[in-house]
Design an enzyme around this catalytic site. Structure first.
Site, PDB file in Angstrom:
ATOM      1  N   ARG A 121       0.848  -1.207   0.000  1.00 53.43           N
ATOM      2  CA  ARG A 121       0.000   0.000   0.000  1.00 53.43           C
ATOM      3  C   ARG A 121       0.879   1.251   0.000  1.00 53.43           C
ATOM      4  NH1 ARG A 121      -4.076  -0.135   4.820  1.00 53.43           N
ATOM      5  NH2 ARG A 121      -5.114  -1.755   3.598  1.00 53.43           N
ATOM      6  N   ARG A 129      -2.361   6.283   9.835  1.00 49.83           N
ATOM      7  CA  ARG A 129      -2.397   5.791   8.452  1.00 49.83           C
ATOM      8  C   ARG A 129      -2.541   6.953   7.464  1.00 49.83           C
ATOM      9  NH1 ARG A 129      -4.260   0.416   8.179  1.00 49.83           N
ATOM     10  NH2 ARG A 129      -3.493  -0.708   9.989  1.00 49.83           N
ATOM     11  N   LYS A 144      -4.335   0.886  14.864  1.00 49.73           N
ATOM     12  CA  LYS A 144      -4.302   1.821  13.738  1.00 49.73           C
ATOM     13  C   LYS A 144      -5.010   3.132  14.093  1.00 49.73           C
ATOM     14  CE  LYS A 144      -6.505  -1.094  10.995  1.00 49.73           C
ATOM     15  NZ  LYS A 144      -7.399  -1.751  10.016  1.00 49.73           N
ATOM     16  N   LYS A 173      -6.672   6.869  12.213  1.00 49.93           N
ATOM     17  CA  LYS A 173      -7.044   7.445  10.917  1.00 49.93           C
ATOM     18  C   LYS A 173      -7.536   8.892  11.040  1.00 49.93           C
ATOM     19  CE  LYS A 173      -8.022   2.958   8.998  1.00 49.93           C
ATOM     20  NZ  LYS A 173      -8.971   2.040   8.365  1.00 49.93           N
ATOM     21  N   CYS A 210     -15.204  -3.645  -0.779  1.00 46.78           N
ATOM     22  CA  CYS A 210     -13.811  -3.850  -0.378  1.00 46.78           C
ATOM     23  C   CYS A 210     -13.195  -4.930  -1.253  1.00 46.78           C
ATOM     24  CB  CYS A 210     -13.751  -4.245   1.090  1.00 46.78           C
ATOM     25  SG  CYS A 210     -14.288  -5.944   1.356  1.00 46.78           S
ATOM     26  N   CYS A 259      -7.576 -10.977   0.396  1.00 49.65           N
ATOM     27  CA  CYS A 259      -7.691 -10.607   1.808  1.00 49.65           C
ATOM     28  C   CYS A 259      -7.803 -11.846   2.692  1.00 49.65           C
ATOM     29  CB  CYS A 259      -8.902  -9.702   2.024  1.00 49.65           C
ATOM     30  SG  CYS A 259      -9.063  -9.285   3.773  1.00 49.65           S
ATOM     31  N   CYS A 305     -16.271  -9.088   5.175  1.00 49.16           N
ATOM     32  CA  CYS A 305     -16.263  -9.462   6.601  1.00 49.16           C
ATOM     33  C   CYS A 305     -16.694  -8.216   7.375  1.00 49.16           C
ATOM     34  CB  CYS A 305     -14.867  -9.949   7.025  1.00 49.16           C
ATOM     35  SG  CYS A 305     -13.721  -8.631   7.446  1.00 49.16           S
ATOM     36  N   CYS A 346     -14.124  -2.233   5.692  1.00 47.69           N
ATOM     37  CA  CYS A 346     -13.174  -1.489   4.868  1.00 47.69           C
ATOM     38  C   CYS A 346     -13.830  -0.610   3.800  1.00 47.69           C
ATOM     39  CB  CYS A 346     -12.178  -2.441   4.218  1.00 47.69           C
ATOM     40  SG  CYS A 346     -11.171  -3.318   5.422  1.00 47.69           S
TER      41      CYS A 346
HETATM   42 FE1  SRM Z   1      -9.211  -2.280   5.858  1.00 49.99          FE
HETATM   43  C1  SRM Z   1      -7.827  -4.879   7.510  1.00 49.99           C
HETATM   44  C2  SRM Z   1      -8.241  -3.533   2.927  1.00 49.99           C
HETATM   45  C3  SRM Z   1      -9.957   0.665   4.402  1.00 49.99           C
HETATM   46  C4  SRM Z   1     -11.058  -1.405   8.603  1.00 49.99           C
HETATM   47  N1  SRM Z   1      -8.146  -3.899   5.328  1.00 49.99           N
HETATM   48  C5  SRM Z   1      -7.626  -4.830   6.168  1.00 49.99           C
HETATM   49  C6  SRM Z   1      -6.722  -5.803   5.392  1.00 49.99           C
HETATM   50  C7  SRM Z   1      -5.329  -5.264   5.440  1.00 49.99           C
HETATM   51  C8  SRM Z   1      -6.809  -7.280   5.827  1.00 49.99           C
HETATM   52  C9  SRM Z   1      -5.848  -7.787   6.862  1.00 49.99           C
HETATM   53  O1  SRM Z   1      -5.695  -7.168   7.916  1.00 49.99           O
HETATM   54  O2  SRM Z   1      -5.266  -8.841   6.603  1.00 49.99           O
HETATM   55  C10 SRM Z   1      -7.346  -5.657   3.974  1.00 49.99           C
HETATM   56  C11 SRM Z   1      -6.430  -5.984   2.799  1.00 49.99           C
HETATM   57  C12 SRM Z   1      -7.247  -6.558   1.660  1.00 49.99           C
HETATM   58  C13 SRM Z   1      -6.505  -6.694   0.399  1.00 49.99           C
HETATM   59  O3  SRM Z   1      -6.344  -7.831  -0.080  1.00 49.99           O
HETATM   60  O4  SRM Z   1      -6.112  -5.690  -0.169  1.00 49.99           O
HETATM   61  C14 SRM Z   1      -7.936  -4.271   4.049  1.00 49.99           C
HETATM   62  N2  SRM Z   1      -9.012  -1.533   4.035  1.00 49.99           N
HETATM   63  C15 SRM Z   1      -8.688  -2.242   2.925  1.00 49.99           C
HETATM   64  C16 SRM Z   1      -8.904  -1.433   1.661  1.00 49.99           C
HETATM   65  C17 SRM Z   1      -7.896  -1.736   0.561  1.00 49.99           C
HETATM   66  C18 SRM Z   1     -10.344  -1.661   1.172  1.00 49.99           C
HETATM   67  C19 SRM Z   1     -10.664  -1.207  -0.216  1.00 49.99           C
HETATM   68  O5  SRM Z   1     -11.332  -1.985  -0.896  1.00 49.99           O
HETATM   69  O6  SRM Z   1     -10.314  -0.103  -0.623  1.00 49.99           O
HETATM   70  C20 SRM Z   1      -8.826  -0.014   2.250  1.00 49.99           C
HETATM   71  C21 SRM Z   1      -7.417   0.513   2.279  1.00 49.99           C
HETATM   72  C22 SRM Z   1      -7.395   1.878   2.867  1.00 49.99           C
HETATM   73  C23 SRM Z   1      -6.072   2.575   2.769  1.00 49.99           C
HETATM   74  O7  SRM Z   1      -5.736   2.989   1.669  1.00 49.99           O
HETATM   75  O8  SRM Z   1      -5.431   2.761   3.805  1.00 49.99           O
HETATM   76  C24 SRM Z   1      -9.297  -0.276   3.678  1.00 49.99           C
HETATM   77  N3  SRM Z   1     -10.238  -0.616   6.440  1.00 49.99           N
HETATM   78  C25 SRM Z   1     -10.528   0.445   5.633  1.00 49.99           C
HETATM   79  C26 SRM Z   1     -11.544   1.248   6.234  1.00 49.99           C
HETATM   80  C27 SRM Z   1     -12.187   2.494   5.611  1.00 49.99           C
HETATM   81  C28 SRM Z   1     -11.493   3.747   6.035  1.00 49.99           C
HETATM   82  O9  SRM Z   1     -10.465   3.713   6.724  1.00 49.99           O
HETATM   83  O10 SRM Z   1     -11.968   4.807   5.652  1.00 49.99           O
HETATM   84  C29 SRM Z   1     -11.864   0.653   7.440  1.00 49.99           C
HETATM   85  C30 SRM Z   1     -12.971   1.106   8.419  1.00 49.99           C
HETATM   86  C31 SRM Z   1     -12.641   2.329   9.172  1.00 49.99           C
HETATM   87  C32 SRM Z   1     -11.943   1.990  10.444  1.00 49.99           C
HETATM   88  O11 SRM Z   1     -10.738   1.752  10.421  1.00 49.99           O
HETATM   89  O12 SRM Z   1     -12.623   1.917  11.465  1.00 49.99           O
HETATM   90  C33 SRM Z   1     -11.032  -0.521   7.562  1.00 49.99           C
HETATM   91  N4  SRM Z   1      -9.372  -2.988   7.753  1.00 49.99           N
HETATM   92  C34 SRM Z   1     -10.241  -2.521   8.702  1.00 49.99           C
HETATM   93  C35 SRM Z   1     -10.167  -3.393   9.851  1.00 49.99           C
HETATM   94  C36 SRM Z   1     -10.995  -3.241  11.153  1.00 49.99           C
HETATM   95  C37 SRM Z   1     -10.389  -2.266  12.077  1.00 49.99           C
HETATM   96  C38 SRM Z   1     -11.099  -2.204  13.398  1.00 49.99           C
HETATM   97  O13 SRM Z   1     -11.135  -1.158  13.994  1.00 49.99           O
HETATM   98  O14 SRM Z   1     -11.599  -3.235  13.866  1.00 49.99           O
HETATM   99  C39 SRM Z   1      -9.239  -4.401   9.531  1.00 49.99           C
HETATM  100  C40 SRM Z   1      -8.807  -5.574  10.418  1.00 49.99           C
HETATM  101  C41 SRM Z   1      -7.894  -5.160  11.526  1.00 49.99           C
HETATM  102  O15 SRM Z   1      -7.381  -4.050  11.580  1.00 49.99           O
HETATM  103  O16 SRM Z   1      -7.676  -6.018  12.375  1.00 49.99           O
HETATM  104  C42 SRM Z   1      -8.766  -4.118   8.206  1.00 49.99           C
HETATM  105 FE1  SF4 Z   2     -10.853  -7.884   3.946  1.00 50.09          FE
HETATM  106 FE2  SF4 Z   2     -12.871  -7.621   5.588  1.00 50.09          FE
HETATM  107 FE3  SF4 Z   2     -11.503  -5.470   4.832  1.00 50.09          FE
HETATM  108 FE4  SF4 Z   2     -13.040  -6.658   3.116  1.00 50.09          FE
HETATM  109  S1  SF4 Z   2     -13.741  -5.672   5.023  1.00 50.09           S
HETATM  110  S2  SF4 Z   2     -10.932  -6.026   2.746  1.00 50.09           S
HETATM  111  S3  SF4 Z   2     -12.897  -8.765   3.680  1.00 50.09           S
HETATM  112  S4  SF4 Z   2     -10.722  -7.121   6.057  1.00 50.09           S
END
Ligand code: SRM
Ligand code: SF4
Length: 575
Positions: free
Chosen positions: A85, A154, A219, A221, A440, A446, A485, A489
């Site tokens: 990323r 981030r 993390k 944000k 997502c 993922c 899930c 995201c």
């Molecule tokens: Fe996310 C984890 C993809 C935005 C909440 N996110 C992941 C991971 C890295 C999976 C992992 O931990 O193994 C995913 C990688 C998938 C892949 O194959 O690429 C992933 N997140 C993404 C992206 C690529 C989704 C997309 O389709 O665009 C976004 C990348 C953002 C970036 O450029 O930095 C992405 N993730 C978000 C958002 C939206 C936002 O930030 O505006 C959220 C919800 C907002 C928040 O953080 O509360 C988000 N991602 C999570 C979480 C849950 C965090 C939590 O508080 O519980 C995880 C899992 C974790 O952190 O344990 C996670």
């Molecule tokens: Fe992966 Fe769940 Fe984030 Fe989708 S919402 S990219 S399935 S961690």
């Protein structure tokens, strides 16, 4: 050690905290054994401990889940690959950099670029031995991946809304400065990826003045919005800054604290939460506000239970008033009174927009942010040609779309021709439902996905489009978001219709978010397949078509019609 409320703080003995705390502490400022793990030729992967540290470098170990069972059957290790990323504050990328990323995707990744919901790029399918050349290639155009993931601040988001260019320019500059100010100071990234010497014995005398050895509990944000567009979903951020414009100038920001989307199934003490507006600060004060808030979360966030370690829970557990007072104590001044603002929507304005400085911007719809050539839609080639012709910038939007930005009047016809030639205008003419849909990544990359998302939502939208056409509301924009899930995201809990994956082909369905991104939706049905989804939504969409009040949005209608109650606070989401 505990704080006044009896919580374990970061000074507590490491053995009392989550094991990741020791890992961070003992990592010698993010070096650990990464260098050795990456060099190990026996496996295409790295150890779990190295993987945890690698996140701070913006990289995740994954495996191709489409191949998982076959590989297991053949007694082979998983098909390890990595997701990388980029750090791109505010989503602004020069066209020169775009061309470099395009060629890196073809040389070292799976040939696609993935635009993310936080306005940056991801490379997928990078093999271990290709990580270094990929990152060195980015460095050639002064891009990096530092803190794109990990327990740190981030990617900082910034409104992509091009209309108010003067305010946008200032807000964007601030997003860049906040990103720099909160960047880890460790040289580990430079040593590991750019061979700038020491590595595992490095870190001598190094310090992380803001983060310390254990960085943040989780993390973090930050995003900056420019009303009336809430494209960054400001209430979903740990810190949201809402730009207040007065007489065409940036007067300052309303500050919002404690947003977040992530939750866990069957864990009612985890829930999405909207950030509360707590006061006002001047543009000059915004950076120190960000740093002070981060420091409060650093010292008081939960370091025992990572599922409740985000700042939203610190605020829920210790109280918003306490949190604000502690922030103000550290700042040495108090927030001003929040100023009035209004959001109209959280989507993107597609097509051409003329900004107040006379420059043109074209917002291109990119379904779920995946940039690659497909039969009949040579998206990656088309964008390459445009980048070659346009010496300006591309902006990634928070809805996974792309803005060809700052086009001079005289250049517009040439860009138009290129858009036409590569059939890119067709994409932007998709239905309003599709243009407001976001998924997502999920499968196959993922590791946390329980169901398809990016690869499935386009089909489901097609079926919903058919129902809406039948009901006579084909032109109605409704915000639909899906994740594989409950992690959230694609910010599904802010959608008017949201889905989160429960298992193969099964989703939870949420209803009742607002069109402006300022209200959470509510679980409506659990663990249902496509037939049940369509069966549930069809009558509601038909009733909406018949009974909606003038100007009423779908998300407001489902609450008025009694399908779901309005969710006023995150802790009520599961009740
Ligand atoms: Fe996310 C984890 C993809 C935005 C909440 N996110 C992941 C991971 C890295 C999976 C992992 O931990 O193994 C995913 C990688 C998938 C892949 O194959 O690429 C992933 N997140 C993404 C992206 C690529 C989704 C997309 O389709 O665009 C976004 C990348 C953002 C970036 O450029 O930095 C992405 N993730 C978000 C958002 C939206 C936002 O930030 O505006 C959220 C919800 C907002 C928040 O953080 O509360 C988000 N991602 C999570 C979480 C849950 C965090 C939590 O508080 O519980 C995880 C899992 C974790 O952190 O344990 C996670
Ligand atoms: Fe992966 Fe769940 Fe984030 Fe989708 S919402 S990219 S399935 S961690």
């Amino acid at each position: 050690m505990t704080d006044d409320s009896g919580r374990l703080t970061r000074d507590a003995p490491l053995e009392e905290l989550h094991p990741n705390e020791r890992l961070k502490h003992d990592s010698n400022y993010l070096r650990g054994t990464l260098q050795e793990g990456l060099a190990d030729p026996i496996t295409g992967g790295i150890s779990e401990q190295d993987n945890q540290l690698l996140k701070f470098h913006g990289i995740y170990q994954q495996d191709d889940r489409d191949l998982r069972s076959e590989r297991r059957h053949q007694k082979l290790e998983p098909a390890y690959q990595f997701m990388v990323r980029v750090r791109l504050p505010g989503g602004v990328c020069t066209t020169g950099r775009w061309l470099k990323l395009d060629s890196l995707a073809n040389d070292y990744a799976d040939g696609s670029l993935r635009l993310t919901t936080r306005q940056t790029f991801q490379f997928h399918g990078v093999l271990k031995g290709r990580l270094k050349p990929l990152i060195r290639g980015m460095d050639e155009v002064l891009l990096d991946t530092i803190a794109a993931c990990g327990d740190d601040n981030r990617g900082v988001m910034c409104a992509a809304n091009p209309e108010h260019s003067r305010v946008h320019a200032r807000v964007f500059e601030l997003s860049r400065r906040i990103s720099e100010r909160l960047l880890p100071r460790s040289r580990a990234w430079h040593e590991i990826w750019l061979d700038e010497e020491p590595v595992s014995g490095g870190g001598d005398g190094e310090q992380e003045p803001l983060y310390g050895r254990t960085y943040l509990p989780r993390k973090f944000k930050i995003g900056l919005a420019v009303p009336p567009v809430n494209d960054i979903d400001v209430h979903s951020q740990d810190i949201g800054f809402i730009a207040i414009e007065e007489n065409g100038e940036l007067a300052g920001f309303n500050v919002c604290l404690g947003g977040g989307m992530g939750r866990t199934d069957h864990a009612p003490d985890t829930y999405p939460r909207l950030a509360d507006v707590v006061g006002f600060c001047s543009p000059e004060q915004a950076e120190e506000v960000a740093e002070a808030v981060v420091s409060v979360q650093r010292d008081h966030g939960n370091r025992l239970d990572r599922k409740r370690a985000r700042m939203k829970y610190t605020i829920e557990d210790l109280g918003l008033d306490w949190f604000v007072a502690e922030t103000e104590r550290r700042l040495g001044w108090r927030f001003g009174e929040a100023r009035p603002f209004r959001f109209h929507h959280n989507g993107d304005a597609y097509g051409w927009t003329r900004a107040d400085d006379g420059r043109w911007h074209y917002c291109l719809f990119i379904e779920n942010g995946r940039v690659r050539d497909r039969e009949g839609l040579p998206l990656m080639t088309g964008l390459r040609k445009i980048a070659e012709s346009h010496d300006g910038e591309f902006r990634i939007t928070p809805n996974q779309n792309l803005i060809i930005a700052n086009v001079a009047e005289a250049k517009k016809p040439e860009i138009d021709d290129l858009l036409k030639e590569h059939r890119l205008l067709d994409a932007t003419q998709a239905s309003p439902l599709r243009r407001n849909a976001m998924a997502c990544v999920a499968l196959p990359t993922c590791g946390l996905a329980m169901a398809e998302s990016e690869r499935y939502l386009p089909d489901l939208v097609g079926k919903l489009e058919a129902i809406m056409a039948e009901a006579g509301i084909a032109d109605e924009p409704i915000v639909v978001r899906m994740t594989g899930c409950p992690n959230g995201c694609a910010r599904p809990y802010l959608a008017e219709i949201g889905f989160s994956g429960r298992g193969p082909g099964k989703y939870d369905l949420y209803l009742g978010g607002s069109f402006r991104g300022d209200r959470l939706n509510k679980p409506y049905l659990e663990n249902i397949n496509e037939d049940k989804i369509l069966e549930a939504l069809s009558p509601i969409l038909h009733q909406f078509a018949r009974e909606r009040q003038s100007g009423e949005r779908f998300g407001d209608f489902v609450i008025r019609a009694g399908y779901v109650p309005e969710v006023k606070a995150g802790r009520d989401f599961n009740r």
